[in-house]
Structure formats: structure tokens, C-alpha cells
Motif scaffolding. Structure first.
Motif, PDB file in Angstrom:
ATOM      1  N   VAL A  28      10.345   5.116   4.586  1.00 41.34           N
ATOM      2  CA  VAL A  28       9.758   4.788   3.291  1.00 41.34           C
ATOM      3  C   VAL A  28      10.510   3.606   2.693  1.00 41.34           C
ATOM      4  N   TYR A  29       9.757   2.636   2.217  1.00 38.62           N
ATOM      5  CA  TYR A  29      10.335   1.452   1.579  1.00 38.62           C
ATOM      6  C   TYR A  29      10.111   1.548   0.075  1.00 38.62           C
ATOM      7  N   PHE A  30      11.212   1.475  -0.645  1.00 41.90           N
ATOM      8  CA  PHE A  30      11.156   1.554  -2.099  1.00 41.90           C
ATOM      9  C   PHE A  30      11.520   0.217  -2.727  1.00 41.90           C
ATOM     10  N   CYS A  31      10.798  -0.091  -3.788  1.00 37.82           N
ATOM     11  CA  CYS A  31      11.150  -1.177  -4.686  1.00 37.82           C
ATOM     12  C   CYS A  31      11.663  -0.522  -5.967  1.00 37.82           C
ATOM     13  N   ALA A  32      12.700  -1.110  -6.560  1.00 35.11           N
ATOM     14  CA  ALA A  32      13.238  -0.582  -7.809  1.00 35.11           C
ATOM     15  C   ALA A  32      13.676  -1.746  -8.673  1.00 35.11           C
TER      16      ALA A  32
ATOM     17  N   LYS B 254       6.791   4.392  -6.177  1.00 34.70           N
ATOM     18  CA  LYS B 254       6.523   5.589  -5.377  1.00 34.70           C
ATOM     19  C   LYS B 254       6.733   5.354  -3.892  1.00 34.70           C
ATOM     20  N   GLY B 255       6.933   4.122  -3.488  1.00 34.94           N
ATOM     21  CA  GLY B 255       7.252   3.822  -2.108  1.00 34.94           C
ATOM     22  C   GLY B 255       6.049   3.525  -1.236  1.00 34.94           C
TER      23      GLY B 255
ATOM     24  N   PRO C 243       0.835  -1.204   0.000  1.00 30.34           N
ATOM     25  CA  PRO C 243       0.000   0.000   0.000  1.00 30.34           C
ATOM     26  C   PRO C 243       0.871   1.256   0.000  1.00 30.34           C
ATOM     27  N   PRO C 244       0.315   2.413  -0.272  1.00 31.44           N
ATOM     28  CA  PRO C 244       1.112   3.654  -0.212  1.00 31.44           C
ATOM     29  C   PRO C 244       1.497   4.039   1.210  1.00 31.44           C
ATOM     30  N   ASP C 245       0.629   3.724   2.165  1.00 33.61           N
ATOM     31  CA  ASP C 245       0.881   4.057   3.564  1.00 33.61           C
ATOM     32  C   ASP C 245       0.484   2.883   4.439  1.00 33.61           C
TER      33      ASP C 245
END
Lengths: 108, 113
Positions: A84-88, A100-101, A8-10
């Protein structure tokens, strides 16, 4: 180029709870990474996981490349997990493209 | 290893001034990347070098931005003239090959007033 979507975004958790963060990508990739951006803005490498499953302490990640998604599991969350957790992801010879994290808040 | 090194860590400048951001990649890494992070656009790639040669500069916003990599251990990102909308955190990253993990520097927080 590829597109990376996170959900989810948050996320708001109480300390001790478990959570699952999801990352979908639009095309086959050669590399997938998970990062944690801490409150000071630093991007910390969590996992390099183009396929399979890895574990590091309370964190683990699974990438199912054939189905174009990756999951990050956080168990027994602590306040220090906030951020914030990012996937790339990227294809060979290209640069990482970021989602977008997911913003995680863990309260005591 | 010292990791990716960026300088300065913070930069405050007035609109119209020239800004130069610097990056030293991890020794032995042959790919270098510049990213920009803003609330509106998230983390976006600006330019990607491989063996000191620019491979993909499609993310460079406009002619006011330029990047160079004169050797394997140094890169610069220059903004001239700077504008308030350039305010962001600029990250440099490097990796040792096409199929390897990418590592980020601590970032430069740029404020243009």
C-alpha cells in the motif's frame, strides 16, 4: 484540517509495467511525504517532497504545490513493489494527515 | 541510528485489562506522534507532542486512552480498560522539527479479546 485524497484505490500490474499514483490535498501544505507499507506492515519512507521533483532508482515523485497535488511514478515494477502506498501531508507545526492509500499488486 | 523503537510488537489481552504501549523516538527528534491504523478508519492521528508537551490530542478516542511523554526519549500510550474495538496497529512516529520528515516505528499490533 487538510484533507488528502489518493487515486486509484487499487492497482493491478504485470511485472515490468509503469504506473502513476496521484495525491490531492485540500489546502496549502508545508510537508508532503510518500510511504510504502510493505506486507509486514512497516511504513517505509519513500519521499519527503513538499515541492519539486525527486528520483530514487525506479521511483520518482513530483509535487505541484500551487495546484495541490503530488504524483508518484513507479517504473519497471517488480513484485517487491506490492503493498500500500500512502501520501501524507501537513501544515507547519501539525501532524501528518494520511490519505486512504493505493493498494498495488504486481504479478510475475 | 536505531530508528523509532516500539514495544511490545504484539499484544494480546482480554477486554477490561490495562494495556501500555511504549515508544522511544529517534534521538534528537523533538516531535512525537501516536497513530492508530484500522481497516475501517485507516491511519489516524491520536496525539502529537512537541518538546514533551501535548499539542494536539483531539484524536484520542475517549477517556480510556491516555498518553504521556515524561522525557525526550520515552512516551507511553495507555488504554484502561481495553475493549475489543481497540484492536488495531498502533504506530509511533517522530521528527526533528516542524518542517522535517516524519519517521515511523514498526508498530504494535494490539488484539483485545
Amino acid at each position: 484540517g487538510i484533507q488528502v485524497e489518493q487515486s486509484p484505490p487499487d492497482l493491478i500490474l504485470q511485472e515490468g509495467a509503469n504506473s502513476t499514483l496521484r495525491c490531492n490535498f485540500s489546502d496549502s501544505v508545508n510537508n508532503l511525504q510518500w510511504f510504502h507499507q510493505n506486507p509486514w506492515g512497516q511504513l517505509i519512507n519513500l519521499f519527503y517532497i513538499p515541492s519539486g521533483t525527486k528520483q530514487n532508482g525506479r521511483l520518482s515523485a513530483t509535487t505541484v504545490a500551487t495546484e495541490r497535488y503530488s504524483l508518484l511514478y513507479i517504473s519497471s515494477s517488480q513484485t517487491t513493489d506490492s503493498g500500500v502506498y500512502f501520501c501524507a501531508a501537513n501544515q507547519a507545526g501539525t501532524a501528518l494527515i494520511f490519505g486512504k492509500g493505493t493498494t498495488l499488486s504486481v504479478s510475475s | 541510528d536505531a530508528g523509532v523503537i516500539q514495544s511490545p510488537r504484539h499484544e494480546v489481552t482480554e477486554m477490561g485489562q490495562e494495556v501500555t504501549l511504549r515508544c522511544k523516538p529517534i534521538s534528537g527528534h523533538n516531535s512525537l506522534f501516536w497513530y492508530r491504523q484500522t481497516m475501517m478508519r485507516g491511519l489516524e492521528l491520536l496525539i502529537y507532542f512537541n518538546n514533551n508537551v501535548p499539542i494536539d490530542d483531539s484524536g484520542m478516542p475517549e477517556d480510556r486512552f491516555s498518553a504521556k511523554m515524561p522525557n525526550a526519549s520515552f512516551s507511553t500510550l495507555k488504554i484502561q480498560p481495553s475493549e475489543p474495538r481497540d484492536s488495531a496497529v498502533y504506530f509511533c512516529a517522530s521528527r526533528p522539527g516542524r518542517l522535517y520528515e516524519q519517521y515511523f516505528g514498526p508498530g504494535t499490533r494490539l488484539t483485545v479479546t
